[in-house]
Design an enzyme around this catalytic site. Structure first.
Site, short mmCIF file in Angstrom:
data_model
loop_
_atom_site.label_atom_id
_atom_site.label_comp_id
_atom_site.label_asym_id
_atom_site.label_seq_id
_atom_site.Cartn_x
_atom_site.Cartn_y
_atom_site.Cartn_z
CG HIS A 7 -0.36 0.05 2.56
ND1 HIS A 7 -0.13 -1.08 3.30
CD2 HIS A 7 0.04 1.08 3.34
CE1 HIS A 7 0.38 -0.75 4.48
NE2 HIS A 7 0.50 0.56 4.53
CD GLN A 59 -2.32 2.05 5.91
OE1 GLN A 59 -1.15 2.42 5.84
NE2 GLN A 59 -2.71 1.01 6.63
CD GLU A 133 3.07 -0.37 6.95
OE1 GLU A 133 2.74 0.77 6.57
OE2 GLU A 133 2.25 -1.23 7.31
C1 V0V Z 1 8.82 12.02 10.11
N1 V0V Z 1 9.82 12.23 9.24
C2 V0V Z 1 9.49 11.68 8.06
C3 V0V Z 1 8.20 11.13 8.27
N2 V0V Z 1 7.82 11.35 9.55
N3 V0V Z 1 10.13 11.60 6.91
C4 V0V Z 1 9.50 10.99 5.88
N4 V0V Z 1 8.26 10.43 5.99
C5 V0V Z 1 7.59 10.49 7.17
N5 V0V Z 1 6.39 9.95 7.25
C6 V0V Z 1 11.07 12.95 9.48
C7 V0V Z 1 10.78 14.35 9.96
O1 V0V Z 1 10.58 15.21 8.87
C8 V0V Z 1 12.04 14.68 10.73
O2 V0V Z 1 13.06 15.03 9.83
C9 V0V Z 1 12.40 13.35 11.38
O3 V0V Z 1 11.77 12.35 10.56
C10 V0V Z 1 11.89 13.25 12.79
O4 V0V Z 1 10.52 13.54 12.75
P1 V0V Z 1 9.64 13.97 14.01
O5 V0V Z 1 8.48 14.74 13.49
O6 V0V Z 1 10.50 14.58 15.07
O7 V0V Z 1 9.04 12.62 14.49
P2 V0V Z 1 9.63 11.44 15.35
O8 V0V Z 1 11.13 11.35 15.26
O9 V0V Z 1 9.00 11.49 16.69
O10 V0V Z 1 9.00 10.23 14.54
C11 V0V Z 1 9.32 9.97 13.21
C12 V0V Z 1 9.13 8.46 13.01
C13 V0V Z 1 7.68 8.14 13.46
C14 V0V Z 1 9.33 8.16 11.53
C15 V0V Z 1 10.14 7.69 13.84
O11 V0V Z 1 6.75 8.86 12.65
C16 V0V Z 1 7.34 6.68 13.45
O12 V0V Z 1 7.66 5.90 14.35
N6 V0V Z 1 6.64 6.20 12.36
C17 V0V Z 1 6.27 4.78 12.26
C18 V0V Z 1 4.86 4.53 12.73
C19 V0V Z 1 3.83 5.24 11.88
O13 V0V Z 1 4.13 6.12 11.08
N7 V0V Z 1 2.54 4.86 12.06
C20 V0V Z 1 1.42 5.46 11.32
C21 V0V Z 1 1.02 4.60 10.16
P3 V0V Z 1 13.95 16.33 10.07
O14 V0V Z 1 12.98 17.46 10.15
O15 V0V Z 1 14.67 16.04 11.36
O16 V0V Z 1 14.85 16.36 8.88
S1 V0V Z 1 0.28 3.12 10.75
C22 V0V Z 1 0.14 2.03 9.42
O17 V0V Z 1 0.73 2.34 8.32
C23 V0V Z 1 -0.57 0.85 9.64
C24 V0V Z 1 -1.28 0.56 10.91
C25 V0V Z 1 -0.65 -0.16 8.56
O18 V0V Z 1 -0.11 0.02 7.48
O19 V0V Z 1 -1.30 -1.22 8.79
CO CO Z 2 0.76 1.56 6.41
#
Ligand code: V0V
Ligand code: CO
Length: 142
Positions: A7, A59, A133
């Site tokens: 997705h 998604q 992912e």
């Molecule tokens: C954050 N950053 C990203 C980003 N989110 N870069 C690209 N794509 C994204 N989606 C960058 C952000 O611009 C910052 O860069 C840096 O990472 C740190 O961001 P932050 O805002 O301070 O956030 P953090 O560090 O607290 O968290 C970022 C991470 C977090 C990626 C670690 O979002 C995470 O754990 N994501 C995984 C879980 C998730 O996204 N779940 C929702 C979908 P600069 O500014 O420092 O350069 S759930 C899903 O898909 C499901 C259930 C499914 O598919 O079934």
């Molecule tokens: Co997802």
């Protein structure tokens, strides 16, 4: 390792407006809608196509609060593409293999994903700015 694009995750403010857009533009059908508290989202899966290695989806993601990953993302960048998800047969094995190749993992052990899947995220900083992912579907492809 990768079997398909599972997705594309799209961050939205208004889930129903986003669903209507994909229904009216492409004629896609909603196949699942659920709240995932652990991930901080309400999410909707729309089926794009079914291939020999399983289905691919759009998604749509609505953050449950501003402090969640998608909430922070929308506050910073607005609506848009949040992540790309690839299918794998064995998510635990794939995560271990990628860690061995020096990729920073967000999840070392899989978590619960949409439609009963097991998922794990790779850090965007090691993936050229793309949150990536891996998805092991609940039932293996035929
Ligand atoms: C954050 N950053 C990203 C980003 N989110 N870069 C690209 N794509 C994204 N989606 C960058 C952000 O611009 C910052 O860069 C840096 O990472 C740190 O961001 P932050 O805002 O301070 O956030 P953090 O560090 O607290 O968290 C970022 C991470 C977090 C990626 C670690 O979002 C995470 O754990 N994501 C995984 C879980 C998730 O996204 N779940 C929702 C979908 P600069 O500014 O420092 O350069 S759930 C899903 O898909 C499901 C259930 C499914 O598919 O079934
Ligand atoms: Co997802």
């Amino acid at each position: 390792m990768l079997t398909r694009i599972d997705h594309v995750g799209i961050a939205c403010d208004d889930l129903d407006a986003a669903i209507a857009r994909y229904e009216s533009t492409f004629g896609l059908t909603v196949v699942a809608r659920e709240v995932n508290d652990e991930q901080g989202v309400e999410e909707v899966m729309l089926r794009v196509a079914e291939g020999p290695m399983g289905a691919s989806h759009v998604q749509l993601l609505r953050p449950l609060s501003p402090e969640t990953p998608v909430g922070k993302y929308v506050a910073k960048r607005g609506e848009g593409i949040h992540h790309v998800a690839y299918g794998v047969d064995d998510v635990t094995g794939a995560l271990a293999e990628l860690e061995g190749r020096g990729i920073r993992l967000i999840d070392r052990t899989p978590r619960h994903g949409a439609m009963g899947s097991s998922i794990g995220f790779l850090h965007p900083k090691d993936m050229g700015g793309v949150l990536t992912e891996l998805v092991q579907a609940a039932t293996p492809a035929p």
